[in-house]
Scaffold this motif. Structure first.
Motif, PDB file in Angstrom:
ATOM      1  N   SER A   1       6.357  -3.753   7.351  1.00 23.72           N
ATOM      2  CA  SER A   1       6.299  -2.438   8.000  1.00 23.72           C
ATOM      3  C   SER A   1       5.575  -2.540   9.345  1.00 23.72           C
ATOM      4  N   LEU A   2       5.934  -1.661  10.262  1.00 25.54           N
ATOM      5  CA  LEU A   2       5.340  -1.663  11.600  1.00 25.54           C
ATOM      6  C   LEU A   2       3.830  -1.461  11.537  1.00 25.54           C
ATOM      7  N   ARG A   3       3.366  -0.515  10.727  1.00 23.03           N
ATOM      8  CA  ARG A   3       1.932  -0.247  10.615  1.00 23.03           C
ATOM      9  C   ARG A   3       1.185  -1.490  10.133  1.00 23.03           C
TER      10      ARG A   3
ATOM     11  N   ALA B   1       0.850  -1.199   0.000  1.00 26.72           N
ATOM     12  CA  ALA B   1       0.000   0.000   0.000  1.00 26.72           C
ATOM     13  C   ALA B   1       0.878   1.238   0.000  1.00 26.72           C
ATOM     14  N   ARG B   2       0.298   2.338  -0.451  1.00 27.16           N
ATOM     15  CA  ARG B   2       0.947   3.643  -0.353  1.00 27.16           C
ATOM     16  C   ARG B   2       0.000   4.529   0.437  1.00 27.16           C
ATOM     17  N   ARG B   3       0.477   5.044   1.541  1.00 27.41           N
ATOM     18  CA  ARG B   3      -0.322   5.875   2.427  1.00 27.41           C
ATOM     19  C   ARG B   3       0.492   7.115   2.758  1.00 27.41           C
ATOM     20  N   GLY B   4      -0.037   8.263   2.355  1.00 26.03           N
ATOM     21  CA  GLY B   4       0.673   9.511   2.638  1.00 26.03           C
ATOM     22  C   GLY B   4       2.075   9.534   2.081  1.00 26.03           C
TER      23      GLY B   4
ATOM     24  N   ARG C   1      -2.360  -6.118  11.264  1.00 23.63           N
ATOM     25  CA  ARG C   1      -2.519  -7.548  11.009  1.00 23.63           C
ATOM     26  C   ARG C   1      -2.524  -8.362  12.305  1.00 23.63           C
ATOM     27  N   ASP C   2      -1.654  -7.989  13.247  1.00 20.75           N
ATOM     28  CA  ASP C   2      -1.447  -8.836  14.427  1.00 20.75           C
ATOM     29  C   ASP C   2      -2.128  -8.338  15.698  1.00 20.75           C
ATOM     30  N   VAL C   3      -2.346  -7.030  15.829  1.00 22.29           N
ATOM     31  CA  VAL C   3      -2.913  -6.471  17.060  1.00 22.29           C
ATOM     32  C   VAL C   3      -4.328  -5.950  16.837  1.00 22.29           C
ATOM     33  N   TRP C   4      -4.497  -5.064  15.868  1.00 20.84           N
ATOM     34  CA  TRP C   4      -5.796  -4.419  15.637  1.00 20.84           C
ATOM     35  C   TRP C   4      -6.897  -5.442  15.365  1.00 20.84           C
TER      36      TRP C   4
END
Length: 147
Positions: A118-120, A107-110, A125-128
């Protein structure tokens, strides 16, 4: 005068390109069901799944043969069926594996490129994925901050 794009016809074409062997096809996000991970105007890169879809993946699927939707896989059942949930939502929906059109591989975000490393990406994927009960509160606070 601006042209109005038929989203279904556009995404039909994207899915056809993927079946023809094209990879990493960019698509602009239009809806809000995947906020806060993705916002309208962000770009996702779609590929055919090169492996079985798994929990945490974001996929493009065709809902009831009529509407393309981008949601996250929250469960995979032994028969291959999936349970999907938008990152901004609290109610999931079942999806048959044959309704899966593509998987989001980046993805491309901002202006920033995101992928599975990537951390986001890893956070969502793993927490949210486990925050279904508190999402309405988080999204309310987030919308007030954005205003």
């Amino acid at each position: 005068m601006a042209k109005i794009l038929d989203t279904n016809r556009y995404l039909d074409t994207v899915c056809a390109l993927l079946r023809e062997g094209h990879t990493h096809v960019p698509v602009t996000v239009a809806g809000t069901s995947m906020t806060p991970f993705l916002d309208p105007g962000d770009t996702v890169f779609l590929d055919l799944p090169g492996r079985p879809v798994k929990k945490g993946d974001v996929i493009l699927f065709l809902r009831l043969g009529r509407q393309y939707v981008l949601h996250r896989v929250v469960d995979v059942f032994p028969d291959g069926s999936l349970e999907l949930l938008g990152d901004a939502q609290v109610r999931s929906e079942p999806v048959r594996p044959e309704d899966v059109c593509a998987i989001v591989t980046g993805a491309r975000r901002g202006g920033k490129l995101l992928d599975g490393h990537s951390l986001r990406w890893r956070f969502f994927r793993d927490v949210w994925i486990h925050t279904r009960r508190i999402r309405p509160y988080v999204n309310c606070i987030r919308s007030k901050i954005k205003k």
